[in-house]
Write a protein that holds these residues in place. Structure first.
Motif, PDB file in Angstrom:
ATOM      1  N   ASP A  10       0.902  -1.182   0.204  1.00 15.43           N
ATOM      2  CA  ASP A  10      -0.164   0.034   0.055  1.00 15.43           C
ATOM      3  C   ASP A  10       0.940   1.179   0.007  1.00 15.43           C
ATOM      4  O   ASP A  10       1.728   1.241   0.530  1.00 15.43           O
ATOM      5  CB  ASP A  10      -0.772   0.036   1.251  1.00 15.43           C
ATOM      6  N   HIS A  11       0.431   2.113  -0.946  1.00 16.32           N
ATOM      7  CA  HIS A  11       1.157   3.375  -0.908  1.00 16.32           C
ATOM      8  C   HIS A  11       2.454   3.263  -1.596  1.00 16.32           C
ATOM      9  O   HIS A  11       3.266   4.337  -1.811  1.00 16.32           O
ATOM     10  CB  HIS A  11       1.218   4.380   0.340  1.00 16.32           C
ATOM     11  N   ASP A  15      -2.528   1.780  -4.542  1.00 10.39           N
ATOM     12  CA  ASP A  15      -3.293   2.650  -3.713  1.00 10.39           C
ATOM     13  C   ASP A  15      -4.896   2.157  -3.702  1.00 10.39           C
ATOM     14  O   ASP A  15      -5.678   2.149  -4.906  1.00 10.39           O
ATOM     15  CB  ASP A  15      -3.379   4.151  -3.955  1.00 10.39           C
ATOM     16  N   VAL A  16      -5.297   1.610  -2.881  1.00 14.52           N
ATOM     17  CA  VAL A  16      -6.614   0.932  -2.799  1.00 14.52           C
ATOM     18  C   VAL A  16      -7.208   1.424  -1.278  1.00 14.52           C
ATOM     19  O   VAL A  16      -8.047   0.541  -0.859  1.00 14.52           O
ATOM     20  CB  VAL A  16      -6.641  -0.727  -2.912  1.00 14.52           C
ATOM     21  N   GLY A  17      -7.045   2.666  -1.119  1.00 13.62           N
ATOM     22  CA  GLY A  17      -7.410   3.222   0.219  1.00 13.62           C
ATOM     23  C   GLY A  17      -9.061   3.190   0.403  1.00 13.62           C
ATOM     24  O   GLY A  17      -9.432   2.921   1.742  1.00 13.62           O
ATOM     25  N   GLU A  88     -11.756   0.768  -8.647  1.00 11.32           N
ATOM     26  CA  GLU A  88     -11.284   1.983  -7.795  1.00 11.32           C
ATOM     27  C   GLU A  88      -9.875   2.138  -7.315  1.00 11.32           C
ATOM     28  O   GLU A  88      -9.363   3.125  -7.126  1.00 11.32           O
ATOM     29  CB  GLU A  88     -12.397   2.056  -6.643  1.00 11.32           C
ATOM     30  N   GLY A  89      -9.138   0.891  -7.382  1.00 12.80           N
ATOM     31  CA  GLY A  89      -7.833   0.951  -7.130  1.00 12.80           C
ATOM     32  C   GLY A  89      -7.029   1.291  -8.253  1.00 12.80           C
ATOM     33  O   GLY A  89      -7.446   1.200  -9.077  1.00 12.80           O
ATOM     34  N   ARG A  90      -5.440   1.673  -7.776  1.00 13.99           N
ATOM     35  CA  ARG A  90      -4.787   1.969  -9.021  1.00 13.99           C
ATOM     36  C   ARG A  90      -3.227   1.535  -8.542  1.00 13.99           C
ATOM     37  O   ARG A  90      -2.873   1.618  -7.379  1.00 13.99           O
ATOM     38  CB  ARG A  90      -4.881   3.617  -9.196  1.00 13.99           C
ATOM     39  N   LYS A 126      -3.066  -9.229  -7.174  1.00  9.94           N
ATOM     40  CA  LYS A 126      -3.819 -10.063  -8.478  1.00  9.94           C
ATOM     41  C   LYS A 126      -4.829  -9.226  -8.973  1.00  9.94           C
ATOM     42  O   LYS A 126      -4.854  -8.946 -10.333  1.00  9.94           O
ATOM     43  CB  LYS A 126      -4.361 -11.266  -7.694  1.00  9.94           C
ATOM     44  N   ALA A 127      -5.530  -8.311  -8.476  1.00 11.82           N
ATOM     45  CA  ALA A 127      -6.687  -7.680  -8.975  1.00 11.82           C
ATOM     46  C   ALA A 127      -6.283  -6.677  -9.859  1.00 11.82           C
ATOM     47  O   ALA A 127      -6.605  -6.403 -10.957  1.00 11.82           O
ATOM     48  CB  ALA A 127      -7.641  -6.949  -7.864  1.00 11.82           C
ATOM     49  N   LEU A 128      -4.856  -6.119  -9.491  1.00  7.57           N
ATOM     50  CA  LEU A 128      -4.459  -4.920 -10.458  1.00  7.57           C
ATOM     51  C   LEU A 128      -3.151  -5.540 -11.214  1.00  7.57           C
ATOM     52  O   LEU A 128      -2.349  -4.534 -11.813  1.00  7.57           O
ATOM     53  CB  LEU A 128      -3.742  -3.884  -9.208  1.00  7.57           C
TER      54      LEU A 128
END
Length: 234
Positions: A10-11, A15-17, A88-90, A126-128
């Protein structure tokens, strides 16, 4: 001598905040039976720290059953949001290119060193589309409730066992974005590349003792050169 590059998640890479906050809210309500009012700070911390502090912030009297129950609920809540992570994540600038470039280097194993519990870290990456560069089996995760410095040593040991080799302290590099990670690397005698993609400034990361400080992962050549330079004596 093999080299081990450990990436914070994370970060640093992603970024999946927004999804994380939603998952915490669902897990909190499932475990306590009431809505979440205040989430503890998350930057540079392990999931167990965040969970216990969140429970305290919301006036929940904790027992030994709370942590495993919360981690299980959090994993379920995150798994149910895979589509939201993709939408929504990046991926942070340069992260994908840096992972790919390091993967092409000789004798390098890449894994993660993260405060996230293992299933959630894997779900995010995995999702990203970043999972193909990483060996998740040898990483260190917040689900193990150890301090981050101990997680670095654990990842080093796991890598040595899996690949039937020895990973030297000087051949271990942590790439992360918080002063807490810098401190963990120092305690574990690992090399540290800090990126100012979280809440800490470059000056704060430098002051914490990072070996190399970069504004981000956007300049792939700088990232690869830093890893090469830091492990050149290995």
């Amino acid at each position: 001598m093999p080299r081990l590059v450990l990436w914070n998640v994370d970060h640093t890479l992603v970024d999946v905040g927004k999804v994380t906050r939603e998952a915490y809210a669902e897990a909190f309500e499932r475990v306590t039976g009431r809505p979440l009012v205040r989430l503890a700070p998350t930057h540079g911390r392990t999931e167990s720290e965040i969970i216990f502090e969140t429970l305290a912030f919301n006036d929940v009297e904790t027992t030994e059953d709370h942590l495993p129950a919360f981690m299980s609920a959090l994993a379920d809540a995150f798994s149910a949001r895979k589509a939201a992570v993709r939408k929504e994540g990046r991926v942070l600038p340069g992260a994908r290119e840096a992972l790919a470039a390091v993967a092409r280097r000789r004798d390098v194993v890449q894994s993660v060193l993260t405060g996230s519990i293992q299933p959630n870290a894997i779900t995010k990456l995995k999702a990203l589309g970043l999972d193909k560069y990483l060996d998740f089996k040898v990483g260190g995760y917040g689900s193990e409730t150890y301090p981050k410095a101990a997680l670095v040593e654990l990842a080093r040991s796991r890598t040595g066992e899996k690949y039937r080799t020895v990973i030297a302290e000087s051949a271990t590099v942590l790439v992360a974005d918080s002063p807490r990670d810098v401190q963990a690397a120092g305690i574990a005698h690992a090399k540290m590349i800090a990126v100012a993609t979280g809440t800490a400034t470059q000056a704060e990361l430098r002051s914490a003792g990072a070996d190399v400080v970069l504004p981000s992962l956007a300049e792939t050549d700088q990232v690869v050169a830093a890893i090469e330079d830091l492990t050149s004596g290995s």
